[in-house]
Design a protein around this motif. Structure first.
Motif, PDB file in Angstrom:
ATOM      1  N   PRO A 293     -20.305   1.470  -2.115  1.00 32.22           N
ATOM      2  CA  PRO A 293     -19.191   1.839  -2.986  1.00 32.22           C
ATOM      3  C   PRO A 293     -18.038   2.421  -2.171  1.00 32.22           C
ATOM      4  N   SER A 294     -16.828   2.025  -2.535  1.00 36.73           N
ATOM      5  CA  SER A 294     -15.638   2.443  -1.786  1.00 36.73           C
ATOM      6  C   SER A 294     -14.937   3.604  -2.479  1.00 36.73           C
ATOM      7  N   LEU A 295     -14.770   4.676  -1.728  1.00 35.34           N
ATOM      8  CA  LEU A 295     -14.083   5.861  -2.260  1.00 35.34           C
ATOM      9  C   LEU A 295     -12.649   5.568  -2.681  1.00 35.34           C
ATOM     10  N   LEU A 296     -12.097   4.455  -2.187  1.00 33.18           N
ATOM     11  CA  LEU A 296     -10.728   4.098  -2.574  1.00 33.18           C
ATOM     12  C   LEU A 296     -10.604   3.970  -4.090  1.00 33.18           C
ATOM     13  N   GLY A 297     -11.693   3.613  -4.739  1.00 34.72           N
ATOM     14  CA  GLY A 297     -11.673   3.472  -6.195  1.00 34.72           C
ATOM     15  C   GLY A 297     -11.888   4.792  -6.919  1.00 34.72           C
TER      16      GLY A 297
ATOM     17  N   ALA B 158     -19.043  -8.249   2.074  1.00 33.25           N
ATOM     18  CA  ALA B 158     -17.871  -8.810   1.397  1.00 33.25           C
ATOM     19  C   ALA B 158     -17.159  -7.640   0.739  1.00 33.25           C
ATOM     20  N   ASP B 159     -15.831  -7.692   0.747  1.00 29.06           N
ATOM     21  CA  ASP B 159     -15.049  -6.529   0.318  1.00 29.06           C
ATOM     22  C   ASP B 159     -13.842  -6.956  -0.511  1.00 29.06           C
ATOM     23  N   GLY B 160     -13.872  -6.575  -1.798  1.00 32.77           N
ATOM     24  CA  GLY B 160     -12.710  -6.752  -2.646  1.00 32.77           C
ATOM     25  C   GLY B 160     -12.955  -7.613  -3.866  1.00 32.77           C
ATOM     26  N   GLY B 161     -12.665  -7.042  -5.030  1.00 32.46           N
ATOM     27  CA  GLY B 161     -12.750  -7.806  -6.270  1.00 32.46           C
ATOM     28  C   GLY B 161     -14.173  -8.173  -6.682  1.00 32.46           C
ATOM     29  N   ILE B 162     -15.150  -7.404  -6.214  1.00 30.10           N
ATOM     30  CA  ILE B 162     -16.555  -7.744  -6.502  1.00 30.10           C
ATOM     31  C   ILE B 162     -17.061  -6.987  -7.732  1.00 30.10           C
TER      32      ILE B 162
ATOM     33  N   ALA C 256     -21.626   4.571   1.939  1.00 28.30           N
ATOM     34  CA  ALA C 256     -20.344   4.929   1.320  1.00 28.30           C
ATOM     35  C   ALA C 256     -19.263   4.320   2.196  1.00 28.30           C
ATOM     36  N   HIS C 257     -18.313   3.630   1.562  1.00 22.26           N
ATOM     37  CA  HIS C 257     -17.290   2.873   2.289  1.00 22.26           C
ATOM     38  C   HIS C 257     -15.981   3.656   2.295  1.00 22.26           C
ATOM     39  N   PHE C 258     -15.405   3.828   3.486  1.00 18.00           N
ATOM     40  CA  PHE C 258     -14.152   4.585   3.653  1.00 18.00           C
ATOM     41  C   PHE C 258     -13.060   3.645   4.144  1.00 18.00           C
ATOM     42  N   ASP C 259     -12.020   3.497   3.341  1.00 15.61           N
ATOM     43  CA  ASP C 259     -10.920   2.597   3.678  1.00 15.61           C
ATOM     44  C   ASP C 259      -9.786   3.368   4.338  1.00 15.61           C
ATOM     45  N   VAL C 260      -9.674   3.202   5.651  1.00 13.11           N
ATOM     46  CA  VAL C 260      -8.623   3.891   6.401  1.00 13.11           C
ATOM     47  C   VAL C 260      -7.433   2.939   6.575  1.00 13.11           C
TER      48      VAL C 260
ATOM     49  N   MET D 153     -17.653  -2.218  -3.118  1.00 12.29           N
ATOM     50  CA  MET D 153     -17.042  -2.203  -4.460  1.00 12.29           C
ATOM     51  C   MET D 153     -16.327  -0.893  -4.723  1.00 12.29           C
ATOM     52  N   GLY D 154     -15.088  -0.980  -5.136  1.00 17.16           N
ATOM     53  CA  GLY D 154     -14.329   0.210  -5.497  1.00 17.16           C
ATOM     54  C   GLY D 154     -14.182   0.324  -7.002  1.00 17.16           C
ATOM     55  N   THR D 155     -13.263  -0.486  -7.550  1.00 19.67           N
ATOM     56  CA  THR D 155     -12.924  -0.407  -8.974  1.00 19.67           C
ATOM     57  C   THR D 155     -14.127  -0.615  -9.890  1.00 19.67           C
ATOM     58  N   ALA D 156     -14.902  -1.665  -9.635  1.00 18.48           N
ATOM     59  CA  ALA D 156     -16.019  -1.971 -10.543  1.00 18.48           C
ATOM     60  C   ALA D 156     -17.009  -0.806 -10.590  1.00 18.48           C
TER      61      ALA D 156
ATOM     62  N   ASN E 269      -6.846  -9.581  -0.218  1.00 17.15           N
ATOM     63  CA  ASN E 269      -5.984  -9.163   0.888  1.00 17.15           C
ATOM     64  C   ASN E 269      -6.177  -7.671   1.090  1.00 17.15           C
ATOM     65  N   PRO E 270      -6.399  -7.229   2.334  1.00 17.17           N
ATOM     66  CA  PRO E 270      -6.647  -5.804   2.533  1.00 17.17           C
ATOM     67  C   PRO E 270      -5.422  -4.976   2.155  1.00 17.17           C
ATOM     68  N   GLY E 271      -5.674  -3.759   1.691  1.00 21.69           N
ATOM     69  CA  GLY E 271      -4.544  -2.860   1.432  1.00 21.69           C
ATOM     70  C   GLY E 271      -4.576  -2.160   0.095  1.00 21.69           C
ATOM     71  N   TRP E 272      -5.250  -2.744  -0.887  1.00 18.10           N
ATOM     72  CA  TRP E 272      -5.273  -2.152  -2.227  1.00 18.10           C
ATOM     73  C   TRP E 272      -6.602  -2.427  -2.909  1.00 18.10           C
ATOM     74  N   GLY E 273      -7.000  -1.484  -3.759  1.00 21.25           N
ATOM     75  CA  GLY E 273      -8.143  -1.731  -4.631  1.00 21.25           C
ATOM     76  C   GLY E 273      -7.669  -2.477  -5.876  1.00 21.25           C
ATOM     77  N   GLY E 274      -8.645  -2.942  -6.646  1.00 19.79           N
ATOM     78  CA  GLY E 274      -8.336  -3.499  -7.958  1.00 19.79           C
ATOM     79  C   GLY E 274      -7.689  -4.869  -7.963  1.00 19.79           C
ATOM     80  N   GLN E 275      -7.805  -5.620  -6.872  1.00 23.23           N
ATOM     81  CA  GLN E 275      -7.203  -6.961  -6.850  1.00 23.23           C
ATOM     82  C   GLN E 275      -8.211  -8.022  -7.284  1.00 23.23           C
TER      83      GLN E 275
ATOM     84  N   VAL F  47     -17.165   2.900   7.776  1.00 27.77           N
ATOM     85  CA  VAL F  47     -15.728   3.161   7.921  1.00 27.77           C
ATOM     86  C   VAL F  47     -14.981   1.868   8.243  1.00 27.77           C
ATOM     87  N   HIS F  48     -14.099   1.489   7.351  1.00 27.34           N
ATOM     88  CA  HIS F  48     -13.337   0.230   7.446  1.00 27.34           C
ATOM     89  C   HIS F  48     -11.924   0.572   7.915  1.00 27.34           C
ATOM     90  N   LEU F  49     -11.641   0.266   9.177  1.00 29.76           N
ATOM     91  CA  LEU F  49     -10.341   0.619   9.750  1.00 29.76           C
ATOM     92  C   LEU F  49      -9.326  -0.502   9.541  1.00 29.76           C
TER      93      LEU F  49
HETATM   94  C1  DX5 Z   1      -9.216  -3.134   0.141  1.00 29.29           C
HETATM   95  C2  DX5 Z   1     -10.381  -2.307   0.558  1.00 29.29           C
HETATM   96  C3  DX5 Z   1     -11.548  -2.308  -0.350  1.00 29.29           C
HETATM   97  C4  DX5 Z   1     -11.293  -1.767  -1.732  1.00 29.29           C
HETATM   98  C5  DX5 Z   1     -12.030  -2.667  -2.663  1.00 29.29           C
HETATM   99  O1  DX5 Z   1      -8.303  -3.163   1.174  1.00 29.29           O
HETATM  100  O2  DX5 Z   1     -10.837  -2.732   1.827  1.00 29.29           O
HETATM  101  O3  DX5 Z   1     -12.670  -1.663   0.230  1.00 29.29           O
HETATM  102  O4  DX5 Z   1     -11.713  -0.462  -1.941  1.00 29.29           O
HETATM  103  O5  DX5 Z   1     -11.725  -2.284  -3.942  1.00 29.29           O
HETATM  104  P1  DX5 Z   1     -12.027  -3.173  -5.210  1.00 29.29           P
HETATM  105  O6  DX5 Z   1     -13.508  -3.235  -5.392  1.00 29.29           O
HETATM  106  O7  DX5 Z   1     -11.324  -2.432  -6.266  1.00 29.29           O
HETATM  107  O8  DX5 Z   1     -11.432  -4.554  -4.961  1.00 29.29           O
END
Ligand code: DX5
Ligand code: ZN
Length: 216
Positions: free
Chosen positions: A4-8, A171-175, A29-33, A193-196, A137-143, A62-64
């Motif tokens: 799970p990604s704290l970004l969410g 795999a990272d994003g929209g899952i 725990a996934h950290f999006d830097v 997974m962040g948003t979900a 695309n990296p950079g935002w949650g919820g895509q 940690v995802h840089l």
């Molecule tokens: C996007 C991040 C993801 C993000 C995924 O750049 O790398 O880790 O938190 O978020 P969701 O699950 O909302 O797509």
């Protein structure tokens, strides 16, 4: 496995959110830097991770998403990261930065953007502990999940068995519920997974449900 990604989550309650990840039964725990250069947004740096490290036994993934990560690796190692993932597109020195991570005793991961082919990282596949396929695309949650990325997961799975490699495939994003089964079928081991995840009240029940969907 789930990361799970704290970004969410709500950063003002980061400690509690991290505890909620642990209580859900997730292993990671996934950290999006993000640095405002490699991607437009800026999130947090090593101190945030270091402070949370004191409160948690989870595996810190940690995802840089930062340019020239080799300049900052030491700091993230010191902060208590267990696995550090760098983007293949973010450095001229991919082999060197992966070696730096491995020599510190941490797990080394390489991430690729949706537009980057698996062939771009073929030379490092024998030395990495994990490969993270960006499914947005990296950079935002919820895509929205980008479907074309699934074939890269399956290519990485084939290359892993053909080459006798041992990396895990993330795999990272929209899952979420809709695509988790297909991702697992194609060889994904770790779902970020962040948003979900954070939109569920009962996060443990949610992960359990996803496991059942996958086994289904
Ligand atoms: C996007 C991040 C993801 C993000 C995924 O750049 O790398 O880790 O938190 O978020 P969701 O699950 O909302 O797509
Ligand atoms: Zn991420």
């Amino acid at each position: 496995m789930f990361s799970p990604s704290l970004l969410g989550s709500d950063f003002s309650r980061a400690g509690e959110e991290l505890a909620a990840i642990a209580a859900s039964g997730a292993d990671y725990a996934h950290f999006d830097v993000m640095d405002g250069n490699f991607v437009p947004e800026i999130t947090f740096g090593a101190k945030f991770i270091e402070d949370l490290r004191q409160e948690s036994d989870l595996v810190f993934d940690v995802h840089l998403m930062i340019d020239s990560p080799e300049r900052h690796i030491e700091r993230f190692i010191k902060a208590g990261a267990d696995m550090i993932t760098v983007h293949a597109e973010s450095t001229h020195h991919l082999w060197r930065v992966l070696q730096m991570i491995k020599e510190s005793g941490k797990d080394a991961g390489v991430a690729i953007n949706p537009g980057t082919p698996v062939s771009f990282i073929e030379t490092v596949l024998p030395i990495v502990d994990s490969v993270l396929v960006m499914t947005v695309n990296p950079g935002w949650g919820g895509q929205r999940f980008i479907m074309n990325t699934v074939e890269k997961i399956s290519e990485l799975d084939s290359r892993r068995s053909d080459g006798g490699f041992s990396y895990i495939i993330g795999a990272d994003g929209g899952i979420g519920r809709k695509n988790i089964a297909e991702l697992y079928r194609n060889g994904m081991d770790l779902a970020v997974m962040g948003t979900a995840f954070f939109s569920e009240d009962d996060k443990g029940a949610f992960l359990h449900e996803l496991e059942e969907i996958v086994e289904g």
